[in-house]
Structure formats: structure tokens, C-alpha cells
Scaffold this active site. Structure first.
Site, PDB file in Angstrom:
ATOM      1  CG  HIS A 348      -2.123  -0.833   1.110  1.00 27.51           C
ATOM      2  ND1 HIS A 348      -3.260  -0.446   0.437  1.00 27.51           N
ATOM      3  CD2 HIS A 348      -2.368  -2.083   1.576  1.00 27.51           C
ATOM      4  CE1 HIS A 348      -4.163  -1.414   0.509  1.00 27.51           C
ATOM      5  NE2 HIS A 348      -3.643  -2.420   1.182  1.00 27.51           N
ATOM      6  CE  LYS A 534      -6.598  13.429   0.634  1.00 19.61           C
ATOM      7  NZ  LYS A 534      -6.749  12.146  -0.011  1.00 19.61           N
ATOM      8  NE  ARG A 535      -2.082   8.125   6.967  1.00 26.54           N
ATOM      9  CZ  ARG A 535      -0.889   8.070   6.357  1.00 26.54           C
ATOM     10  NH1 ARG A 535       0.186   8.581   6.946  1.00 26.54           N
ATOM     11  NH2 ARG A 535      -0.763   7.499   5.181  1.00 26.54           N
ATOM     12  CE  LYS A 540      -2.357  10.542   3.429  1.00 32.76           C
ATOM     13  NZ  LYS A 540      -2.925   9.749   2.321  1.00 32.76           N
ATOM     14  CB  THR A 642     -10.385   4.911  -0.549  1.00 32.93           C
ATOM     15  OG1 THR A 642      -9.970   5.260   0.774  1.00 32.93           O
ATOM     16  CG2 THR A 642      -9.691   3.633  -0.991  1.00 32.93           C
ATOM     17  CE  LYS A 646     -13.865   5.863   1.502  1.00 32.00           C
ATOM     18  NZ  LYS A 646     -12.918   6.001   2.621  1.00 32.00           N
TER      19      LYS A 646
END
Length: 800
Positions: A348, A534-535, A540, A642, A646
Site C-alpha cells: 500500500h 485524509k490523514r 498529502k 479512496t 467516495k
């Protein structure tokens, strides 16, 4: 299941009386929720029993999905949806003067995962049950969830997430399925008269692994699979009548919290104990159950599939070898063949820090027998591959190297399949992260793009949208998300587009009401809802999003008379407790939010909302309200993502880098319906190869960007002196590791384009519709079907 409203009310009132010996009027929301949970389990109990018997009678191959995280979300509404009882329960409760939504909010939202990894595992469990795959989850029953996040003076503070305070109505303790897991001590091999080497143990620390099973209900199909979570306890002993508090704490700590702080040796040891604990208990349970129902151990690979979800459960490989060698007297070659037939591995990440390694001395001391087996795996791998690939490649790929046990390499070597989770990610595994192992085992590598369960993320999270789709194309999409494509012809239907806009407005009102109630911030519902959830991790790039907010803020401050398209920026994110830089970014985000939200010149033209304690339930509230989906990781760093799927399924347009599954979303929905920007992975790797990235050049060349960066250190933003300097230096002095400044111009250009395009709502809704209509490509059902066919070799229902 058929159930009338009258029968439900009778059963519910009976359950209340049985549990609490009181009238309904004297019960609280949590008590009503617990009663509903007991009732759902009673209605579904025969299905769970029938499912296990059906799998056993048909000798159906069992899939065991090992994950250190499972993020299931609240289960009451999800189970009722799958049982086709949701409307019955809602109607019956309403007739009793109760509100289903209010009661369901009393259910704890167990934070048994950090984000995408755990949520993916939960989506795949749901999909396996709905496809009639004999799927079993295997993880840890954490006493406390990840942590409850609050903000104090803008800083993240972690509080215990006591999700089990009132118990868990969905679980069943299975004492008769407990296992003993060994740690430490001494292990040696003694030769038996037949030449077999028998393992002997002494002075080990034994821990009792007690399973708690949760039913995973398939969608309208009378299937209930099992998610098994293990809890660590002291084992009963005939020789020991007393355990010290230190011994008790040492055992209970194993399943106390998710991801203990591993910035020190004690934390690393605890993490390794956790990984061995649930891996060993799970494999012991699997082999025991197999042997109870099968006489021929050689059939193990035909009857069992074990899937390793990221590196954390990699110890299932040497644990399976241990059981086959030590307890079932298999030869090494037979045991290794069976183990490889059973095991498959999903990678991952391409981040090196996430490819787990353990110091050999720590590993050997904590898991002596497992270390012996890993050493033998290493020896045999080297002996076999050295003549073919040479010393350099073998040294770089062996399980043991540089004083470390390398878990990702062990996972590849011990599995028959290795997959990435998006085409770009899989390509990078082959060409970069696991390049040398790809040379050794090219036939093992394959791609399986991630997927999400539309049942939770559209049917449950966005009932207004689900209802609109039902009345437009029927309900077939609920079982087969690919049928969402039937919406495409409605692009030119003005009435439908207007209804789609009304659905979005309804969801914005719900989010705005929550924010007003819980944060005291009033939001416009005609604004662009620009969402990043998100985290919190530097790659990110929540930081890039913050810079856009500052750009918008300065523009309004400089020209307050100019009309602007109003914006609401919504964040949800947790940072790992020991991740100092990520927590500094959180402080900056909250400081910017305070500055913007309290400025009278800005008014309601621009708002910034960082909702604390982000989790599944908050995601279900935020995602349906989003207009813009921020997927802005540095190209090549996000394996898949993901949240992008969504948000897409709920009609948000992606503002996205060429990274992970963003690439596939842009391809499937069409670039004209998204907002791609920034460097490509090839361009990022070009910078790495030539070492010619100079962040300061971007800073000096762009006055707008320079002003934003200077605001971090010149007092413009209140109360960020320390973190502002830290972030500024990370970008300029330490050369911007994740290329934030390189992508700034491209990103803000697309943000300006979004503001322009949003004013043409019919066209915007057409583009939103295309995203919804093509989102079925990313359904968990389709993804799991590909795993079933290509990796696990198990039958499944077809999507019809």
C-alpha cells in the site's frame, strides 16, 4: 427478511423490558441503541449460523483477510440496510415517537484504523459478504481507538477513545477459540529418532489471544461472514496464582491502542508484539479449524487463502511455517510450498519509512522461534537466487539485511501474488520500490485498483442522492454500481440537473447545521464547498491547500469591493501523535482558520472549517456536501487513495495531481470533468535523478507565493511564530521535500478556474453527474471480484 412495523415495535419493546426492566420512556438513547443492536443480532443470528454451515457443507475455500486496521464505522444502519430492514425500523421508531437518526448517533464510531487502510479492509469485508465469498477478517480488538482529537489553542491534543465504555453490542466472545501466543524465552531444536527436528521452548511469556467475532452482513443475500478481532489476556495457569500489575499491564498493552508511538525502542517492541500477536493467533485459529474439517493437510492451499493487507501481518508467513514444521511434522519443502500457495500480499505504499523493518536483535529476542524460521527462509532464498541474479541483487532483496528484518521483502518472497492498488503505484513497485524483487519474481506482480462500498458511501451516507437515482434509473445500481452509467443520458435533462443541485444543497444544509451547532461557525450554503479529508501527512500536502486559502484571503483584503465566488474550505485530518511536523501544519491550519473566520472584512465570502476528530461518521456527513475533492498529494507518493472515490461517487469534482487512482478517475470520468494539475510522477523522478529542484527559485520568482510564505514568519498570521518558521524553513532552507512550491502556480490556476466554472451551475451539475455515473468503476464489489478471480481463486456472485 420480512418484518412488519407492528412486529418490530412489539419485539423492540420486549427487548427494552428484557434488558432494562423498565418502560421505553425511561430509557436513554444509548440504551435504545443497544436494544436495537440486540434485536438486529437476533433477527440475523440464523443467517450467521446458516452461512457457516453452508461454507462447511460445500467445503468452500475460505479467504482470511489480515489487517492491523479495520475501520468499520457505525454498524446499526449498515446492518439494517443489508438486511433490508432500515425503512421498517425507521417507520416503527417514528410511530413510537422516537427518531432513528438520534438513536443511531449514540452508537460509538470505533476508530480501529488510521484512515484509508482500515476503511479499505472494512469495505472489502462488506464486498466479500455481498458477493457470497467465504471471507473472514482478522485483526486486533483495540481497547481504545486511534485517539480522540481535540484542538487546544490550535494544537492537536490526543485523548483516549474509549469506544468500549458501554460494550460492543455487535461482538461475540469466543473463549473456546482462544490461542496461546508466545514471546521471548529460549527456543532450541532437538533431533527426534526419526530425524525430525522438534522445537522446544522455555521461559516464554505466554499471552492468551481471545477472539471476539462480529457478523458482516451481506447485502440482501442471507450471508453473514465473520470479522474476528483478538484481545490479549493473561493465560490461566495451574502453577501461577498471582500476576503482578506490571505483568498484567504488559499483556493488556498489546491490544490497548492502535499504533503505539514507535519513536522509541519500547514503542517499537510493542508494535512488533501487536503484529506477532494477531498474526500468530489468526494462523493458529485457521490451521486448527482446517484440521477439524479436513484430513489431508496437502489440501491447505486449495481450501485456504490468507491475504496480507500491507506489511503489518507479514509474520503470518513464518508463523504458518512454524505450525506446519513444529506441530504437523511437515518437511521444509512441503511446508514452504503450502505456505506460498496460501499467502498473497497487497503493498500500500512507496514511502520507504512505511516499508517496515525491525532490528534483528529486537526481533530475535522477542520472537526467537520465528527468527529461526526467517533466518532459514533467508538462507534458502540466497542459496537459490545467488547463482541466477548475483550477490548485489540477492543482498538487496533478502529478508535479512543491514541488521534488519525487512518485512516487505519477506512478504514478497513468501507469497504467490503481490499487488499494488493503482496502475501507477504498481508500476512504481516494479520500477522503483521493489524493482529488484520484480526481477526475481515478475510473474507474481499484478495490479488491483482499490474500491469503495457504494452501500455505505452513497446508499447510507447520501440518502437524498440515492432516492433521486432510484426514481431516475431504478434500483439496479444498488446491487451493481456499474449500472450508475445509466445516468449518462440525463446530462441534458434540465429537470434532473436541477434535482441534483437540490440534493447537494440539502447535504450542504446538513453539514452547515452540524458546524453551526458544534463549532459556532455559520456557513453559506451557496458557496463552493472545497473539501480535503485524509490523514495529515506532509506528502498529502494540506499545506498547499492552506496556501490557496491565504491567496484567496489576501485577494479579498486587497480588493474588498470586488465580487468573489464564496468558498467554504473543509478539512478533516488526524496527525500521528509523534509526527511533529504534521502537528505543526495543524496549528497553522487552525491559526489561518481563526484569522479568516474572525475578519469582518472577509465576512461570509470565505470560511475555513477544520472539523476535529475526523472519522467514518464525519466523512458520511462531509462527503455528500462537497463540490470540490482535493486530491493533491505529490505525484508518485499516494498509492491509490479512496477518499477520491467516495467524493467522486457523491458528485464532487476532483482537483487532483497525477497520482495514485486520481489518474484513473481522470481517465474514467474525463479530464474535462475534473481539474488535473501539477508535476507528473516522471517529472518528480526527474528532479530526484538530477538533483536540480530549487524551491527558493519559485519563492523569489512569484511575488504572490512569496507574500504567502512570508506571512508565515512576518506576523501576518497571529500565533504561528514557531510553527510558521519551521514550515517556512522546511520549504526554503530544506528545499521543499514534496514539491509544494513547484505545483503552486498550476494548483492556484485551477482553483481560479473552479471559481469561474462554478457560476455556471447547469454545466457544473452535468460534470458532477458524470462523476457519479462513472464511479461504479471504483466499487469494492468489482475490486474484490478481481481479487477472487486472479489471486484467491474462489467463486463469487456476478454483478447483475
Amino acid at each position: 427478511m420480512k418484518l412488519t412495523s407492528a412486529q418490530f415495535k412489539k419485539d423492540f419493546l420486549s427487548e427494552i423490558e428484557t434488558l432494562y426492566s423498565t418502560a421505553l420512556a425511561d430509557t436513554s438513547n444509548i440504551e435504545q441503541y443497544i436494544a436495537l443492536g440486540h434485536l438486529v443480532r437476533r433477527y440475523n443470528s440464523q443467517s450467521w449460523t446458516r452461512t457457516a454451515k453452508r461454507y462447511r457443507d460445500h467445503q468452500q475455500k475460505q479467504v482470511y483477510y489480515f489487517s492491523i486496521e479495520f475501520l468499520p464505522g457505525r454498524l446499526l444502519a449498515m446492518n439494517l440496510l443489508s438486511l433490508n430492514l432500515l425503512s421498517t425500523f425507521k417507520r416503527g421508531l417514528s410511530e413510537l415517537g422516537l427518531d432513528f437518526e438520534t438513536i443511531s448517533q449514540a452508537e460509538p464510531d470505533p476508530a480501529l484504523g488510521n484512515g484509508g487502510l482500515g476503511r479499505l479492509a472494512a469495505c472489502y469485508m462488506d464486498a466479500m459478504a455481498s458477493l457470497r465469498i467465504a471471507g473472514n477478517g482478522n485483526g486486533i480488538r483495540y481497547r481504545y481507538g486511534l485517539f480522540k482529537q481535540i484542538f487546544m489553542n490550535g494544537y492537536q491534543v490526543e485523548l483516549p477513545d474509549d469506544w468500549l465504555r458501554t460494550g460492543n453490542v455487535w461482538e461475540t466472545r469466543r473463549d473456546n477459540k482462544s490461542c496461546v501466543v508466545r514471546f521471548g524465552g529460549n527456543t532450541w531444536l532437538k533431533k527426534q529418532p526419526d530425524g525430525h527436528l522438534q522445537a522446544h521452548y522455555e521461559h516464554t511469556e505466554d499471552v492468551l489471544a481471545v477472539p471476539y467475532d462480529i457478523g458482516v452482513v451481506g447485502y440482501h443475500n442471507d450471508i453473514t461472514n465473520t470479522l474476528r478481532l483478538w484481545s490479549a489476556e493473561l493465560p490461566p495457569s495451574v502453577t501461577k496464582t498471582y500476576y503482578s500489575q506490571e505483568q498484567r499491564d504488559r499483556v493488556s498493552d498489546i491490544t490497548k491502542v492502535l499504533y503505539p508511538d514507535d519513536s522509541n525502542t519500547a514503542g517499537q517492541q510493542l508494535r512488533l508484539r501487536q503484529e506477532n500477536f494477531f498474526s500468530s493467533a489468526g494462523v493458529q485459529s485457521i490451521v486448527r479449524d482446517f484440521c477439524e474439517n479436513n484430513d489431508d493437510l496437502q489440501q491447505l492451499g486449495k481450501k485456504i487463502a490468507i491475504h496480507i493487507n500491507d506489511t503489518h501481518p507479514t509474520l503470518v508467513i513464518p508463523e504458518m511455517m512454524r505450525l506446519l514444521l513444529d506441530e504437523h511434522d511437515c518437511s521444509w519443502d512441503v511446508a514452504w510450498t503450502l505456505t506460498m500457495q496460501v499467502m498473497s500480499y497487497t503493498n500500500h505504499t512507496i514511502l520507504q519509512e512505511a516499508l517496515e523493518t525491525w532490528p534483528i536483535e529486537m526481533f530475535k529476542t522477542l520472537l526467537p522461534r520465528i527468527y529461526q524460521i526467517v533466518t532459514e527462509i533467508d538462507r534458502r532464498y540466497r542459496r537459490q537466487e545467488l547463482p541466477i541474479f548475483g550477490q548485489k541483487i540477492v543482498d538487496q532483496t533478502a529478508p535479512l539485511g543491514n541488521g534488519q528484518v525487512r518485512m516487505a521483502y519477506l512478504a514478497v518472497i513468501g507469497s504467490h501474488s503481490v499487488n499494488g492498488v493503482a496502475p501507477l503505484h504498481t508500476k512504481l513497485l516494479k520500477t522503483d520500490v521493489l524493482r529488484d524483487l520484480y526481477q526475481v519474481y515478475p510473474e507474481r506482480f499484478n495490479n488491483k485498483t482499490n474500491g469503495i462500498t457504494m452501500r455505505r458511501w452513497v446508499q447510507l451516507a447520501n440518502e437524498p442522492l440515492s432516492g433521486l437515482i432510484d426514481t431516475t434509473i431504478g434500483k439496479g445500481w444498488r446491487r451493481n454500481p456499474n449500472r450508475l452509467q445509466e445516468l449518462i443520458p440525463y446530462q441534458q435533462d434540465d429537470h434532473f440537473l436541477h434535482q441534483l443541485l437540490e440534493v447537494k444543497q440539502q447535504n450542504k444544509w446538513a453539514l452547515a447545521a452540524y458546524v453551526q451547532k458544534n463549532m459556532g461557525i455559520k456557513l453559506r450554503t451557496d458557496a463552493i464547498y472545497d473539501v480535503q479529508i485524509k490523514r495529515l501527512h506532509a506528502y498529502k500536502r494540506q499545506l498547499l491547500h492552506v496556501f490557496e486559502i491565504l491567496r484567496e484571503y489576501f485577494k479579498i483584503k486587497d480588493h474588498p469591493e470586488q465580487a468573489v465566488v464564496p468558498r467554504v474550505h473543509v478539512f478533516g485530518a488526524k496527525a500521528a501523535p509523534s509526527y511533529h511536523y504534521a502537528k505543526s501544519i495543524i496549528k497553522l491550519m487552525n491559526a489561518v482558520a481563526d484569522m479568516v473566520n474572525q475578519d469582518p472584512v472577509i465576512g461570509d465570502k470565505l470560511k475555513v472549517v477544520f472539523i476535529p476528530n475526523y472519522g467514518v461518521s464525519l466523512a458520511e456527513l462531509i462527503i455528500p456536501a462537497a463540490d470540490v475533492s482535493e486530491q493533491i498529494s505529490t505525484a508518485s507518493k499516494e498509492a491509490s487513495g479512496t477518499s477520491n472515490m467516495k467524493l467522486m461517487a457523491n458528485g464532487a469534482l476532483s482537483l487532483a495531481t497525477h497520482d495514485g487512482a486520481n489518474i484513473d478517475i481522470i481517465h474514467v470520468a474525463g479530464a474535462e470533468n475534473e481539474y488535473p494539475f501539477g508535476l507528473t510522477a516522471a517529472e518528480v523522478y526527474h528532479y530526484y535523478e538530477h538533483g536540480n529542484y530549487h524551491a527558493a527559485d519559485f519563492y523569489h520568482a512569484d511575488p504572490e507565493l512569496k507574500r504567502i510564505l512570508d506571512s508565515l514568519i512576518d506576523g501576518t498570521i497571529p500565533e504561528v511564530e514557531t510553527v510558521g518558521r519551521e514550515i517556512f524553513d522546511s520549504l526554503i532552507q530544506y528545499n521543499d521535500e514534496f514539491f509544494v512550491l513547484a505545483d503552486y502556480a498550476s494548483y492556484t490556476q485551477q482553483q481560479r478556474q473552479i471559481s469561474h466554472d462554478f457560476q455556471d451551475q447547469p454545466t457544473w451539475q452535468q460534470r458532477a453527474l458524470v462523476n457519479i455515473a462513472t464511479a461504479g468503476y471504483f466499487s469494492a464489489d468489482s475490486a474484490v471480484a478481481r481479487y477472487a478471480e486472479d489471486i484467491w481463486q474462489v467463486p463469487h456472485d456476478q454483478l447483475t
